[in-house]
Motif scaffolding. Sequence first.
Motif, short mmCIF file in Angstrom:
data_model
loop_
_atom_site.label_atom_id
_atom_site.label_comp_id
_atom_site.label_asym_id
_atom_site.label_seq_id
_atom_site.Cartn_x
_atom_site.Cartn_y
_atom_site.Cartn_z
N HIS A 10 0.86 -1.18 0.00
CA HIS A 10 0.00 0.00 0.00
C HIS A 10 0.90 1.23 0.00
CE1 HIS A 10 -3.55 -2.42 0.93
NE2 HIS A 10 -2.70 -3.15 1.64
N THR A 11 0.44 2.32 -0.63
CA THR A 11 1.26 3.53 -0.65
C THR A 11 1.50 3.99 0.78
OG1 THR A 11 -0.70 4.86 -0.98
CG2 THR A 11 0.58 4.33 -2.93
N PRO A 12 2.73 4.38 1.07
CA PRO A 12 3.09 4.73 2.44
C PRO A 12 2.92 6.21 2.78
CG PRO A 12 5.05 4.58 1.12
CD PRO A 12 3.90 4.25 0.21
N THR A 13 2.30 7.01 1.89
CA THR A 13 2.19 8.44 2.16
C THR A 13 0.79 8.82 2.61
OG1 THR A 13 1.59 9.09 -0.07
CG2 THR A 13 3.95 8.90 0.41
N ASP A 14 0.68 9.99 3.19
CA ASP A 14 -0.60 10.46 3.71
C ASP A 14 -1.50 11.08 2.64
OD1 ASP A 14 0.20 9.74 6.25
OD2 ASP A 14 1.09 11.70 6.66
N TYR A 15 -0.96 11.35 1.46
CA TYR A 15 -1.70 12.11 0.47
C TYR A 15 -2.57 11.27 -0.45
CZ TYR A 15 1.60 15.69 1.90
OH TYR A 15 2.34 16.56 2.64
N SER A 16 -2.17 10.05 -0.74
CA SER A 16 -2.89 9.23 -1.71
C SER A 16 -4.02 8.47 -1.06
CB SER A 16 -1.94 8.22 -2.35
OG SER A 16 -1.03 8.84 -3.19
N PRO A 17 -5.03 8.16 -1.88
CA PRO A 17 -6.02 7.20 -1.37
C PRO A 17 -5.32 5.85 -1.19
CG PRO A 17 -6.39 7.68 -3.69
CD PRO A 17 -5.28 8.58 -3.22
N ASN A 18 -6.01 4.89 -0.76
CA ASN A 18 -5.41 3.58 -0.48
C ASN A 18 -5.04 2.89 -1.79
OD1 ASN A 18 -4.46 1.50 1.03
ND2 ASN A 18 -6.46 0.55 1.34
N ILE A 19 -3.87 3.21 -2.31
CA ILE A 19 -3.37 2.65 -3.57
C ILE A 19 -2.61 1.37 -3.27
CG2 ILE A 19 -1.84 3.05 -5.54
CD1 ILE A 19 -4.31 4.87 -5.49
N THR A 20 -2.88 0.33 -4.05
CA THR A 20 -2.16 -0.94 -3.87
C THR A 20 -1.25 -1.18 -5.06
OG1 THR A 20 -3.91 -2.23 -4.91
CG2 THR A 20 -4.03 -1.95 -2.50
N PHE A 21 -0.27 -2.00 -4.86
CA PHE A 21 0.64 -2.43 -5.92
C PHE A 21 1.23 -3.75 -5.47
CE2 PHE A 21 3.02 -0.03 -2.85
CZ PHE A 21 4.24 -0.65 -2.75
N LEU A 22 1.94 -4.40 -6.36
CA LEU A 22 2.63 -5.65 -6.01
C LEU A 22 4.13 -5.37 -5.98
CD1 LEU A 22 0.64 -8.15 -8.24
CD2 LEU A 22 0.29 -7.63 -5.81
N TYR A 23 4.81 -6.05 -5.06
CA TYR A 23 6.26 -5.84 -4.94
C TYR A 23 6.93 -7.13 -4.51
CZ TYR A 23 5.87 -5.82 0.15
OH TYR A 23 5.65 -6.19 1.45
N HIS A 24 8.22 -7.14 -4.70
CA HIS A 24 9.07 -8.25 -4.24
C HIS A 24 10.36 -7.59 -3.75
CE1 HIS A 24 10.72 -12.41 -4.36
NE2 HIS A 24 11.86 -11.75 -4.52
N GLU A 25 10.53 -7.56 -2.44
CA GLU A 25 11.66 -6.86 -1.84
C GLU A 25 12.90 -7.75 -1.84
OE1 GLU A 25 11.69 -3.46 1.52
OE2 GLU A 25 10.76 -5.35 2.07
N VAL A 26 13.91 -7.32 -2.57
CA VAL A 26 15.17 -8.09 -2.69
C VAL A 26 16.10 -7.74 -1.53
CG1 VAL A 26 17.15 -8.59 -4.17
CG2 VAL A 26 14.89 -8.18 -5.19
N VAL A 27 16.26 -6.44 -1.26
CA VAL A 27 17.00 -5.96 -0.10
C VAL A 27 16.06 -5.02 0.64
CG1 VAL A 27 19.02 -4.68 0.73
CG2 VAL A 27 19.22 -6.10 -1.32
N VAL A 62 19.14 -8.99 3.08
CA VAL A 62 18.84 -9.71 1.84
C VAL A 62 17.59 -10.55 2.09
CG1 VAL A 62 19.67 -11.47 0.25
CG2 VAL A 62 21.24 -9.72 1.10
N ASN A 63 16.61 -10.43 1.17
CA ASN A 63 15.29 -11.00 1.40
C ASN A 63 14.80 -11.84 0.23
OD1 ASN A 63 12.96 -11.00 3.18
ND2 ASN A 63 11.92 -9.78 1.61
N SER A 64 15.67 -12.17 -0.73
CA SER A 64 15.17 -12.82 -1.94
C SER A 64 16.24 -13.66 -2.63
CB SER A 64 14.68 -11.76 -2.92
OG SER A 64 14.39 -12.30 -4.18
N PHE A 65 15.76 -14.69 -3.32
CA PHE A 65 16.63 -15.52 -4.15
C PHE A 65 17.18 -14.74 -5.35
CE2 PHE A 65 12.48 -15.82 -6.02
CZ PHE A 65 12.70 -15.90 -7.39
N LEU A 66 16.64 -13.55 -5.63
CA LEU A 66 17.11 -12.73 -6.75
C LEU A 66 18.35 -11.91 -6.41
CD1 LEU A 66 13.84 -11.14 -8.22
CD2 LEU A 66 15.12 -13.11 -9.09
N TYR A 67 18.78 -11.93 -5.15
CA TYR A 67 19.83 -11.00 -4.73
C TYR A 67 21.08 -11.05 -5.61
CZ TYR A 67 23.52 -8.64 -2.26
OH TYR A 67 24.56 -7.81 -1.97
#
Length: 183
Positions: free
Chosen positions: A30-47, A53-58
């Motif tokens: 979800h967007t982490p700012t106070d200005y946007s409506p509740n915007i969603t997106f997909l992510y994969h955190e590598v670092v 390190v959080n991923s096999f892609l590192y």
Amino acid sequence: MIKKLKINSSVYSVLKDKINNNSFPWYEGHTPTDYSPNITFLYHEVVTRDGHVNSFLYDDCKKLLDDLTKQLVIPLNKIIRCCVNFTYNQPVKNCDFHVDHDFPHKSCIVYLNTLDHAATHICEEKYKNGQQVALPASSINFIKYQSILPEEQTFIYFDGLQYHANEYPDCGKQRKVIVYTFT
């Protein structure tokens, strides 16, 4: 200074194939700012933001950034964060202008697909200590910025203290990028 360059690295295709695989793990954010409506997106955190390190892609992501910084002829000391982002159509045109960290760093966005819209906007204005790390998306009407369209197998590089935002793609389209912040 904002640079857009063609990627000259064999690991780019390897990463792209892994990310576009049907079994690739995506997580909802979800967007982490106070200005946007509740915007969603997909992510994969590598670092993660705290440097873990959080991923096999590192290894592949590290190799790609090594190759990109060699192309730029700049040093790579440390990856602060690396994340694969997948955005799609939203009820607003673009996300809030923001900086990823409130300390000096470099930013690099690797484009994994081409679109004729869904640009990245990079402002001339830079974050200064004590300012807000995010500005409302509506500030697009008041600030100077450069727009860069996503083009497969290219990357952009800029000072991480420059405010930036991305447009969301049209309905039925997707925008996939790898975002690096580093010193």
